[in-house]
Design a protein around this motif. Sequence first.
Motif, PDB file in Angstrom:
ATOM      1  N   ARG A  20       7.972 -13.492   4.320  1.00  0.00           N
ATOM      2  CA  ARG A  20       8.897 -12.360   4.479  1.00  0.00           C
ATOM      3  C   ARG A  20       9.991 -12.409   3.421  1.00  0.00           C
ATOM      4  O   ARG A  20      10.396 -11.392   2.887  1.00  0.00           O
ATOM      5  CB  ARG A  20       9.525 -12.387   5.878  1.00  0.00           C
ATOM      6  N   GLN A  21      10.479 -13.610   3.106  1.00  0.00           N
ATOM      7  CA  GLN A  21      11.506 -13.756   2.084  1.00  0.00           C
ATOM      8  C   GLN A  21      10.985 -13.346   0.702  1.00  0.00           C
ATOM      9  O   GLN A  21      11.750 -12.930  -0.148  1.00  0.00           O
ATOM     10  CB  GLN A  21      12.013 -15.194   2.032  1.00  0.00           C
ATOM     11  N   ARG A  22       9.686 -13.458   0.496  1.00  0.00           N
ATOM     12  CA  ARG A  22       9.083 -13.087  -0.785  1.00  0.00           C
ATOM     13  C   ARG A  22       8.682 -11.617  -0.852  1.00  0.00           C
ATOM     14  O   ARG A  22       8.101 -11.170  -1.837  1.00  0.00           O
ATOM     15  CB  ARG A  22       7.881 -13.967  -1.069  1.00  0.00           C
ATOM     16  N   GLY A  23       8.925 -10.861   0.231  1.00  0.00           N
ATOM     17  CA  GLY A  23       8.664  -9.424   0.196  1.00  0.00           C
ATOM     18  C   GLY A  23       7.422  -8.957   0.923  1.00  0.00           C
ATOM     19  O   GLY A  23       7.086  -7.774   0.869  1.00  0.00           O
ATOM     20  N   TYR A  24       6.713  -9.832   1.612  1.00  0.00           N
ATOM     21  CA  TYR A  24       5.549  -9.413   2.393  1.00  0.00           C
ATOM     22  C   TYR A  24       6.024  -8.700   3.652  1.00  0.00           C
ATOM     23  O   TYR A  24       7.062  -9.043   4.217  1.00  0.00           O
ATOM     24  CB  TYR A  24       4.694 -10.624   2.789  1.00  0.00           C
ATOM     25  N   ALA A  25       5.258  -7.711   4.090  1.00  0.00           N
ATOM     26  CA  ALA A  25       5.609  -6.956   5.290  1.00  0.00           C
ATOM     27  C   ALA A  25       4.349  -6.602   6.071  1.00  0.00           C
ATOM     28  O   ALA A  25       3.256  -6.519   5.505  1.00  0.00           O
ATOM     29  CB  ALA A  25       6.352  -5.669   4.912  1.00  0.00           C
ATOM     30  N   THR A  26       4.505  -6.401   7.383  1.00  0.00           N
ATOM     31  CA  THR A  26       3.377  -5.989   8.208  1.00  0.00           C
ATOM     32  C   THR A  26       3.032  -4.540   7.910  1.00  0.00           C
ATOM     33  O   THR A  26       3.865  -3.772   7.446  1.00  0.00           O
ATOM     34  CB  THR A  26       3.691  -6.140   9.707  1.00  0.00           C
ATOM     35  N   LEU A  27       1.796  -4.170   8.171  1.00  0.00           N
ATOM     36  CA  LEU A  27       1.383  -2.785   7.974  1.00  0.00           C
ATOM     37  C   LEU A  27       2.192  -1.893   8.895  1.00  0.00           C
ATOM     38  O   LEU A  27       2.452  -2.247  10.038  1.00  0.00           O
ATOM     39  CB  LEU A  27      -0.105  -2.622   8.277  1.00  0.00           C
ATOM     40  N   GLY A  28       2.580  -0.745   8.385  1.00  0.00           N
ATOM     41  CA  GLY A  28       3.347   0.190   9.185  1.00  0.00           C
ATOM     42  C   GLY A  28       4.849   0.007   9.025  1.00  0.00           C
ATOM     43  O   GLY A  28       5.607   0.811   9.509  1.00  0.00           O
ATOM     44  N   SER A  29       5.291  -1.054   8.330  1.00  0.00           N
ATOM     45  CA  SER A  29       6.708  -1.225   8.060  1.00  0.00           C
ATOM     46  C   SER A  29       7.144  -0.162   7.070  1.00  0.00           C
ATOM     47  O   SER A  29       6.346   0.289   6.247  1.00  0.00           O
ATOM     48  CB  SER A  29       6.989  -2.608   7.474  1.00  0.00           C
ATOM     49  N   PRO A  30       8.405   0.272   7.112  1.00  0.00           N
ATOM     50  CA  PRO A  30       8.863   1.318   6.197  1.00  0.00           C
ATOM     51  C   PRO A  30       8.626   0.983   4.729  1.00  0.00           C
ATOM     52  O   PRO A  30       8.391   1.873   3.931  1.00  0.00           O
ATOM     53  CB  PRO A  30      10.360   1.418   6.496  1.00  0.00           C
ATOM     54  N   SER A  31       8.654  -0.294   4.362  1.00  0.00           N
ATOM     55  CA  SER A  31       8.484  -0.665   2.962  1.00  0.00           C
ATOM     56  C   SER A  31       7.020  -0.721   2.539  1.00  0.00           C
ATOM     57  O   SER A  31       6.720  -0.984   1.390  1.00  0.00           O
ATOM     58  CB  SER A  31       9.132  -2.025   2.708  1.00  0.00           C
ATOM     59  N   MET A  32       6.095  -0.495   3.480  1.00  0.00           N
ATOM     60  CA  MET A  32       4.662  -0.606   3.173  1.00  0.00           C
ATOM     61  C   MET A  32       3.987   0.749   3.277  1.00  0.00           C
ATOM     62  O   MET A  32       4.287   1.529   4.148  1.00  0.00           O
ATOM     63  CB  MET A  32       3.971  -1.550   4.169  1.00  0.00           C
ATOM     64  N   ARG A  33       3.044   0.982   2.371  1.00  0.00           N
ATOM     65  CA  ARG A  33       2.133   2.106   2.529  1.00  0.00           C
ATOM     66  C   ARG A  33       0.954   1.574   3.328  1.00  0.00           C
ATOM     67  O   ARG A  33       0.357   0.576   2.954  1.00  0.00           O
ATOM     68  CB  ARG A  33       1.680   2.621   1.179  1.00  0.00           C
ATOM     69  N   CYS A  34       0.631   2.213   4.409  1.00  0.00           N
ATOM     70  CA  CYS A  34      -0.384   1.688   5.323  1.00  0.00           C
ATOM     71  C   CYS A  34      -1.768   1.732   4.702  1.00  0.00           C
ATOM     72  O   CYS A  34      -2.169   2.723   4.111  1.00  0.00           O
ATOM     73  CB  CYS A  34      -0.368   2.496   6.619  1.00  0.00           C
ATOM     74  N   ALA A  35      -2.488   0.619   4.829  1.00  0.00           N
ATOM     75  CA  ALA A  35      -3.878   0.543   4.368  1.00  0.00           C
ATOM     76  C   ALA A  35      -4.785   0.656   5.580  1.00  0.00           C
ATOM     77  O   ALA A  35      -4.403   0.320   6.694  1.00  0.00           O
ATOM     78  CB  ALA A  35      -4.115  -0.781   3.657  1.00  0.00           C
ATOM     79  N   ALA A  36      -5.993   1.110   5.362  1.00  0.00           N
ATOM     80  CA  ALA A  36      -6.946   1.246   6.463  1.00  0.00           C
ATOM     81  C   ALA A  36      -7.336  -0.132   6.976  1.00  0.00           C
ATOM     82  O   ALA A  36      -7.638  -1.018   6.189  1.00  0.00           O
ATOM     83  CB  ALA A  36      -8.172   1.996   5.973  1.00  0.00           C
ATOM     84  N   PRO A  37      -7.347  -0.365   8.305  1.00  0.00           N
ATOM     85  CA  PRO A  37      -7.690  -1.672   8.861  1.00  0.00           C
ATOM     86  C   PRO A  37      -9.062  -2.176   8.450  1.00  0.00           C
ATOM     87  O   PRO A  37      -9.257  -3.365   8.327  1.00  0.00           O
ATOM     88  CB  PRO A  37      -7.626  -1.446  10.375  1.00  0.00           C
ATOM     89  N   GLU A  38     -10.015  -1.263   8.190  1.00  0.00           N
ATOM     90  CA  GLU A  38     -11.344  -1.731   7.817  1.00  0.00           C
ATOM     91  C   GLU A  38     -11.345  -2.386   6.441  1.00  0.00           C
ATOM     92  O   GLU A  38     -12.290  -3.061   6.079  1.00  0.00           O
ATOM     93  CB  GLU A  38     -12.373  -0.594   7.868  1.00  0.00           C
ATOM     94  N   ARG A  39     -10.278  -2.235   5.667  1.00  0.00           N
ATOM     95  CA  ARG A  39     -10.198  -2.861   4.358  1.00  0.00           C
ATOM     96  C   ARG A  39      -9.631  -4.268   4.442  1.00  0.00           C
ATOM     97  O   ARG A  39      -9.568  -4.971   3.451  1.00  0.00           O
ATOM     98  CB  ARG A  39      -9.323  -2.023   3.422  1.00  0.00           C
ATOM     99  N   MET A  40      -9.206  -4.704   5.614  1.00  0.00           N
ATOM    100  CA  MET A  40      -8.641  -6.036   5.755  1.00  0.00           C
ATOM    101  C   MET A  40      -9.741  -7.079   5.595  1.00  0.00           C
ATOM    102  O   MET A  40     -10.811  -6.940   6.166  1.00  0.00           O
ATOM    103  CB  MET A  40      -7.982  -6.201   7.121  1.00  0.00           C
TER     104      MET A  40
END
Length: 104
Positions: free
Chosen positions: A73-93
């Motif tokens: 999190r300190q390095r800038g990673y965020a969960t999908l759906g967070s305001p700072s993230m553009r959501c990716a399709a779950p099937e691409r995980m």
Amino acid sequence: MITHRYRLYIERRDADRNMARFYSLSIEPSLFGEICLVRRWGRIGTHGRSMTHPCETEGAAVLLFLDLLRQKRQRGYATLGSPSMRCAAPERMPGGTQCASAIR
């Protein structure tokens, strides 16, 4: 034996730097019944790399899980759906990893 399912998938994207990375954490039993923290990471759309950390107890695995999450999190990673993230399709995980509910 693991009493709860622990899984997390986070991403870090920066189009200006051509960066599209994923990082996933899960606590799983090994083939021999040990409790292990499994880390997977790499460029989104690839299989990436993985590392397994055997732990003495589920509590130790959870502490390592939370410590690694804090570092990412300190390095800038965020969960999908967070305001700072553009959501990716779950099937691409990678590896069929499911997105955990927002842990903040």
